[in-house]
Design a protein around this motif. Structure first.
Motif, short mmCIF file in Angstrom:
data_model
loop_
_atom_site.label_atom_id
_atom_site.label_comp_id
_atom_site.label_asym_id
_atom_site.label_seq_id
_atom_site.Cartn_x
_atom_site.Cartn_y
_atom_site.Cartn_z
N ASP A 33 6.31 14.67 1.21
CA ASP A 33 5.36 13.64 1.64
C ASP A 33 5.88 12.24 1.30
OD1 ASP A 33 3.68 15.57 2.56
OD2 ASP A 33 2.32 15.52 0.83
N ILE A 34 6.60 12.15 0.19
CA ILE A 34 7.16 10.85 -0.18
C ILE A 34 8.12 10.36 0.89
CG2 ILE A 34 8.73 9.72 -1.83
CD1 ILE A 34 7.42 11.35 -4.04
N VAL A 35 8.90 11.26 1.47
CA VAL A 35 9.81 10.87 2.54
C VAL A 35 9.04 10.32 3.73
CG1 VAL A 35 11.56 11.70 4.17
CG2 VAL A 35 11.55 12.55 1.81
N VAL A 36 7.92 10.99 4.09
CA VAL A 36 7.11 10.53 5.21
C VAL A 36 6.54 9.14 4.93
CG1 VAL A 36 5.03 10.99 6.56
CG2 VAL A 36 6.53 12.88 5.89
N ILE A 37 6.02 8.96 3.72
CA ILE A 37 5.46 7.65 3.36
C ILE A 37 6.55 6.59 3.32
CG2 ILE A 37 4.21 6.36 1.58
CD1 ILE A 37 2.93 8.99 0.72
N SER A 38 7.74 6.99 2.88
CA SER A 38 8.86 6.03 2.84
C SER A 38 9.22 5.56 4.24
CB SER A 38 10.06 6.69 2.17
OG SER A 38 11.17 5.81 2.18
N GLU A 97 -6.49 -1.60 2.04
CA GLU A 97 -6.72 -2.40 0.84
C GLU A 97 -7.90 -1.85 0.03
OE1 GLU A 97 -6.39 -5.08 -2.13
OE2 GLU A 97 -4.97 -4.60 -0.54
N ALA A 98 -8.94 -1.38 0.73
CA ALA A 98 -10.10 -0.84 0.02
C ALA A 98 -9.72 0.39 -0.80
CB ALA A 98 -11.20 -0.50 1.02
N VAL A 99 -8.90 1.27 -0.22
CA VAL A 99 -8.47 2.48 -0.94
C VAL A 99 -7.59 2.10 -2.13
CG1 VAL A 99 -7.07 4.56 -0.75
CG2 VAL A 99 -8.71 4.00 1.04
N THR A 100 -6.71 1.12 -1.93
CA THR A 100 -5.87 0.65 -3.04
C THR A 100 -6.74 0.14 -4.18
OG1 THR A 100 -4.08 0.05 -1.52
CG2 THR A 100 -4.05 -0.96 -3.70
N ASN A 101 -7.80 -0.58 -3.85
CA ASN A 101 -8.70 -1.10 -4.89
C ASN A 101 -9.43 0.03 -5.61
OD1 ASN A 101 -8.02 -3.74 -4.41
ND2 ASN A 101 -9.73 -4.12 -3.02
N VAL A 102 -9.80 1.08 -4.88
CA VAL A 102 -10.46 2.22 -5.52
C VAL A 102 -9.52 2.85 -6.55
CG1 VAL A 102 -11.35 4.55 -5.13
CG2 VAL A 102 -11.98 2.71 -3.56
N LEU A 103 -8.25 2.98 -6.17
CA LEU A 103 -7.29 3.60 -7.07
C LEU A 103 -6.95 2.73 -8.27
CD1 LEU A 103 -4.85 5.08 -4.40
CD2 LEU A 103 -6.42 6.37 -5.86
N ARG A 104 -6.93 1.41 -8.06
CA ARG A 104 -6.46 0.51 -9.12
C ARG A 104 -7.58 -0.03 -10.00
NH1 ARG A 104 -2.76 -4.11 -6.86
NH2 ARG A 104 -2.60 -4.48 -9.11
N HIS A 105 -8.79 -0.18 -9.46
CA HIS A 105 -9.81 -0.93 -10.18
C HIS A 105 -11.08 -0.14 -10.47
CE1 HIS A 105 -7.27 -4.35 -9.53
NE2 HIS A 105 -7.42 -4.32 -8.21
N SER A 106 -11.05 1.17 -10.35
CA SER A 106 -12.27 1.92 -10.63
C SER A 106 -11.94 3.24 -11.32
CB SER A 106 -13.04 2.20 -9.32
OG SER A 106 -12.42 3.25 -8.59
N HIS A 136 0.83 -1.21 0.00
CA HIS A 136 0.00 0.00 0.00
C HIS A 136 0.86 1.25 0.00
CE1 HIS A 136 -3.33 2.68 1.23
NE2 HIS A 136 -2.43 3.21 2.04
N ASN A 137 1.86 1.31 0.86
CA ASN A 137 2.70 2.51 0.95
C ASN A 137 3.62 2.65 -0.25
OD1 ASN A 137 1.92 3.84 3.36
ND2 ASN A 137 2.91 2.26 4.58
N LEU A 138 4.09 1.53 -0.79
CA LEU A 138 4.91 1.62 -2.00
C LEU A 138 4.07 2.13 -3.17
CD1 LEU A 138 6.98 -1.67 -1.69
CD2 LEU A 138 7.83 0.67 -1.44
N ALA A 139 2.82 1.69 -3.23
CA ALA A 139 1.93 2.21 -4.27
C ALA A 139 1.69 3.71 -4.08
CB ALA A 139 0.61 1.45 -4.25
N ALA A 140 1.59 4.14 -2.83
CA ALA A 140 1.39 5.57 -2.55
C ALA A 140 2.61 6.37 -2.98
CB ALA A 140 1.13 5.77 -1.06
N ILE A 141 3.81 5.82 -2.75
CA ILE A 141 5.03 6.51 -3.19
C ILE A 141 5.03 6.66 -4.70
CG2 ILE A 141 7.53 6.26 -3.38
CD1 ILE A 141 7.51 4.97 -0.61
N LEU A 142 4.65 5.60 -5.39
CA LEU A 142 4.61 5.64 -6.85
C LEU A 142 3.61 6.68 -7.34
CD1 LEU A 142 5.65 4.40 -9.48
CD2 LEU A 142 3.86 2.66 -9.28
#
Length: 727
Positions: free
Chosen positions: A563-568, A632-641, A534-540
């Motif tokens: 923000d990327i540093v914080v997520i990292s 996981e739900a947020v990741t699915n929103v970003l990837r599949h909708s 999830h966090n690696l996807a957020a960095i990307l």
């Protein structure tokens, strides 16, 4: 650390069963010796006093059996038992065999040679009571035998405890080693990438953003590949995930697992077959019922998937070759009624550990043989010299049958032969042979279920009592011999059960370790996908945003890079959690992070966490469960909708917690879930803690994912394992 199953296995209960077996045998000995008071024609008061003293001796003996009581062992306690034993025998008139308790305690202590003196005193006491030499010899053998039985039972119970503890220690060591390996691999693959991102993020965005993007893509790909690798080492998690996906798709699913984990690389092939089959079933959308099962036989692990709808198996053809190359096979076909059947098999793992030292098993066999020999000697005392050969032959056959019965369940023919040899020779050998049916009682208790064995044991006792009456023996002697059948049966079956337990524990000592490693790999795969991924996807996502903002808004681009540093750093913490460190998630923080990610992606977010007054939301376990689901739900929103708006809300009603993540990016793919990892992971996490997950279109045309959780079912240990919080 390890998840607890609802029902302990036989080997998990082995120490408790062992202690209970010893207690039953000791109680039987004590009761027989107290009943001997009647043979002295004593009064009721003396009998009660003898029973009270015997109960105290029995209680002291338990101190040597139960680990929690052993701290009370002392010279004073041994002296008290000695005083009570001689009090019971001399003034109160119990059987001299009561001194066997004292002999057993001495054998378990540092002054074990004194046990010989106790047995000698028993012989002298009996000689003064009765001029019958045979009776005196029998008492001497019985006292020594009681001491040896008590010593053997206590020692064997300790061995069972040690072996059981060794299994747990082996499992803990295996998990610790697996976590160290995981930590090393993740640090080499992903940790280096996160360090590079942190180092690059302090440079001007225009100079480093392309490199940050490349590192983020590579790290995310490494995390997803590692998750697949860890998950594919075991087949059972794939079966569980398949059931979860099929159930979520509205397909009635039945699953049966009958193989030994871990399977290693061959398990990945079966896992691939299962994933592709489940994907085909879900995409077709016609199935109403599905059966997934595995069995292990003839050196093969077989996977069988049956669907009540026709399937196109072309997508599976590519797996037939690798399965054959691995020594297995693959078939796909149809059954009457339109059912589709997919079957695949791979060789089972042939790796077996080197045998452990068998000192415990050797001790159990030695004690059993000594006990059988001792009981046989007591029988032969009463057999005339001219009949010894036949009696010895009968006892030898009984001994062989009895010993074989300790290793395997005695067949009906063996029990029948024992029954004949236990009662028929009474016609020739008389009173002495009345001790033999105790062996038959032991075999019955071993071979048959309690509902059948206990009535037959009572029948054997009745047979001995009837024979005693026909031989004109005294009432007290008949009672003593009758009870002795039960006691002998308990002792023999108890020793045999302890021997079996030791053998089983040695044979299955690696099963907890294998199961723990399989569970640990599944946990790592889940956390790699749900937490770190999830966090690696957020960095990307943030990196791509920074590149778009470089020309339009450099200042915001630098802010996003920060923000990327914080997520990292958060990803670094997730990586430590994946390798076994403690982790707690906050729903509020996760919701804030979700809002930021979705806003970055251009999605309007509405967050309503309506639970401030409710104390159960302050429970870290509840927060962590819901936070993992929200990620996981947020990741699915970003990837599949194709969502433009998203709603995140919690509520509490009728004693249940509910988390809803809904978006307006409705699609057919969302309705029929794909056989990916995330949804299966969520369902698995929630199933462990008694939660439910539903996903589908709502009345307003949005697509919603809803989780319902019962706080009352969140037991701390289960929750931690279910959400993979490890200490």
């Amino acid at each position: 650390m390890f998840g607890k199953s609802a029902r302990p296995s036989g080997t998990d209960l082995a120490p408790s069963v062992a202690r209970g077996t010893v207690t039953a045998a000791l109680a039987g000995f004590a009761s027989v010796y107290v009943l001997a008071v009647n043979s002295r024609q004593s009064g009721a008061l003396q009998l009660l006093a003898a029973a009270a003293v015997a109960a105290m001796i029995f209680g002291i003996q338990l101190v040597y059996v139960y680990p929690g009581l052993k701290r009370h062992l002392s010279v004073r306690l041994l002296g008290l038992q000695a005083a009570l034993a001689y009090l019971a025998v001399i003034p109160l008139g119990t059987s001299v065999g009561m001194l066997g308790f004292l002999a057993g305690s001495l054998l378990l202590s540092s002054v074990w040679p004194v046990a010989v003196v106790v047995v000698g005193s028993a012989v002298l006491i009996e000689a003064t009571r009765s001029p019958d030499t045979a009776a005196t010899v029998s008492i001497a053998i019985g006292t020594a035998l009681t001491g040896l039985v008590i010593y053997g039972l206590a020692q064997l119970a300790d061995r069972v405890e040690d072996l059981s503890a060794a299994r747990l220690a082996l499992a803990m060591a295996a998990v610790a080693e697996e976590r160290l390996r995981v930590a090393t691999e993740l640090n080499e693959k992903i940790g280096v990438g996160l360090d590079a991102i942190n180092r690059l993020a302090v440079e001007p965005p225009g100079e480093v953003i392309d490199e940050v993007l490349e590192v983020a893509r590579r790290s995310l790909a490494d995390a997803r590949a590692a998750a697949v690798d860890y998950r594919s080492m075991s087949l059972s998690p794939e079966v569980a995930r398949a059931r979860a996906l099929l159930s979520t798709a509205g397909i009635e699913t039945e699953g049966r697992t009958g193989h030994t984990e871990p399977l290693g690389p061959p398990g990945a092939l079966l896992g691939a077959v299962l994933r592709e089959t489940v994907t085909e079933i879900i995409e077709r959308g016609r199935a109403q019922r599905c059966v997934v099962e595995t069995v292990e036989d003839n050196g093969l692990v077989r996977l069988r998937v049956v669907s009540d709808a026709a399937l196109d198996t072309d997508r599976l053809d590519g797996l037939a070759g690798p399965l054959r190359d691995a020594g297995g096979h693959f078939t796909a076909g149809s059954e009457p009624g339109g059912r589709s059947v997919i079957e695949a098999a791979v060789p089972a793992s042939s790796k077996r550990a080197a045998p452990l030292p068998d000192s415990a098993y050797s001790l159990s066999v030695t004690v059993l043989l000594v006990v059988l020999a001792g009981f046989a000697a007591k029988v032969l005392i009463y057999v005339p010299v001219q009949a010894l050969a036949g009696a010895v032959a009968c006892l030898a056959v009984l001994g062989v049958l009895q010993f074989r019965g300790t290793r395997d369940r005695p067949p009906l023919l063996s029990l029948s032969v024992q029954a004949v040899l236990s009662f028929l020779p009474i016609l020739w050998y008389g009173r002495g042979w009345l001790n033999v049916p105790g062996f038959l009682a032991g075999s019955l208790l071993l071979a048959l279920p309690p509902s059948l064995s206990w009535p037959l044991v009572v029948l054997a006792m009745a047979g001995v009592a009837s024979a005693g009456v026909l031989l004109s023996l005294g009432v007290s002697v008949v009672v003593n011999l009758t009870i002795s059948v039960l006691v002998t049966g308990l002792v023999v079956s108890g020793l045999a059960r302890l021997t079996r337990s030791i053998k089983e524990l040695q044979a299955t000592r690696e099963e907890p370790a294998r199961a723990a490693i399989a569970q640990e790999r599944l946990r790592v795969a889940r956390d790699l996908h749900d937490l770190l991924g999830h966090n690696l996807a957020a960095i990307l996502l943030k990196s791509e945003l920074v590149r778009r903002l470089l020309d339009r808004d450099p200042e915001r681009a630098r802010t996003e890079l920060g923000d990327i540093v914080v997520i990292s750093e958060r990803a670094r913490a997730d990586m430590r959690a994946v390798s076994g460190d403690h982790l707690e998630l906050s729903l509020e923080e996760e919701a804030a992070s979700a809002r930021a990610m979705l806003t970055t992606a251009g999605i309007e977010v509405m967050v309503n966490l309506d639970h401030d007054p409710l104390p159960m939301f302050n429970d870290p376990a509840v927060n962590t469960v819901l936070s993992a689901v929200l990620r996981e739900a947020v990741t699915n929103v970003l990837r599949h909708s194709d969502a433009r708006r998203c709603r995140i809300e919690t509520e509490y009603a009728r004693g249940l917690l509910q988390l809803t993540v809904a978006n307006d990016g409705f699609s057919r793919d969302a309705v029929r879930p794909q056989a990916g990892t995330g949804l299966g992971n969520l369902t698995t996490r929630l199933a462990i803690v008694g939660g439910r997950l539903t996903a589908g279109p709502e009345e307003d045309g949005w697509f919603g994912l809803r989780v319902v959780l019962d706080p009352a079912r969140l037991v701390a240990g289960q929750t931690r394992d279910g959400v993979m919080i490890h200490q």
